[in-house]
Design an enzyme around this catalytic site. Structure first.
Site, PDB file in Angstrom:
ATOM      1  N   ILE A 139      35.719  -7.666 104.624  1.00 34.31           N
ATOM      2  CA  ILE A 139      36.827  -7.906 105.563  1.00 34.31           C
ATOM      3  C   ILE A 139      38.151  -7.557 104.901  1.00 34.31           C
ATOM      4  CG2 ILE A 139      38.090  -9.709 106.801  1.00 34.31           C
ATOM      5  CD1 ILE A 139      35.360 -11.071 107.282  1.00 34.31           C
ATOM      6  N   ASP A 140      38.341  -7.970 103.652  1.00 33.96           N
ATOM      7  CA  ASP A 140      39.571  -7.642 102.944  1.00 33.96           C
ATOM      8  C   ASP A 140      39.678  -6.147 102.665  1.00 33.96           C
ATOM      9  OD1 ASP A 140      40.693 -10.119 102.933  1.00 33.96           O
ATOM     10  OD2 ASP A 140      39.950 -10.690 100.952  1.00 33.96           O
ATOM     11  N   ALA A 141      38.561  -5.496 102.419  1.00 34.06           N
ATOM     12  CA  ALA A 141      38.597  -4.053 102.167  1.00 34.06           C
ATOM     13  C   ALA A 141      39.078  -3.300 103.406  1.00 34.06           C
ATOM     14  CB  ALA A 141      37.220  -3.558 101.747  1.00 34.06           C
ATOM     15  N   LEU A 192      42.799  -3.735 103.518  1.00 28.28           N
ATOM     16  CA  LEU A 192      43.489  -2.972 102.475  1.00 28.28           C
ATOM     17  C   LEU A 192      43.462  -1.474 102.740  1.00 28.28           C
ATOM     18  CD1 LEU A 192      42.542  -4.981  99.281  1.00 28.28           C
ATOM     19  CD2 LEU A 192      44.704  -4.924 100.510  1.00 28.28           C
ATOM     20  N   ALA A 215      33.475 -11.483 102.843  1.00 30.23           N
ATOM     21  CA  ALA A 215      34.916 -11.660 102.637  1.00 30.23           C
ATOM     22  C   ALA A 215      35.514 -10.422 101.964  1.00 30.23           C
ATOM     23  CB  ALA A 215      35.181 -12.906 101.789  1.00 30.23           C
TER      24      ALA A 215
END
Length: 92
Positions: free
Chosen positions: A65-67, A70, A62
């Site tokens: 994926i968020d990195a 961003l 997670a």
């Protein structure tokens, strides 16, 4: 007057690109986390003894994926604030 029109055109296309980068990045991250979460719940239901191991790996994924999302947002904000395309246009 022609340079002003070109600058406005570059800024308009940059705004469209920023919306696409952020919007599609958010959509991809949401779909990825949703699919990953559903697979985690399926695996936890089948083998409850592996939940601690799977949970740690789920949070790691997670974060990755968020990195990725961003990084796309940071690149979009760079083009929104300090657009290098405009300096190339003014120099030419």
């Amino acid at each position: 007057m022609e340079l002003v029109a070109h600058i406005a055109q570059v800024q308009g296309f940059t705004a469209i690109a920023l919306g696409l980068i952020i919007g599609l990045g958010a959509l991809g991250a949401c779909i990825g986390i949703g699919v990953m979460g559903s697979k985690f719940l399926e695996a936890a239901a089948r083998q409850p003894e592996l939940v601690p191991l799977l949970q740690g790996r789920m949070f790691l994924l997670a974060g990755l994926i968020d990195a990725a999302f961003l990084i796309g947002v940071a690149l979009a904000m760079y083009f929104a604030v300090a657009n290098p395309l405009l300096s190339k246009l003014a120099a030419g």
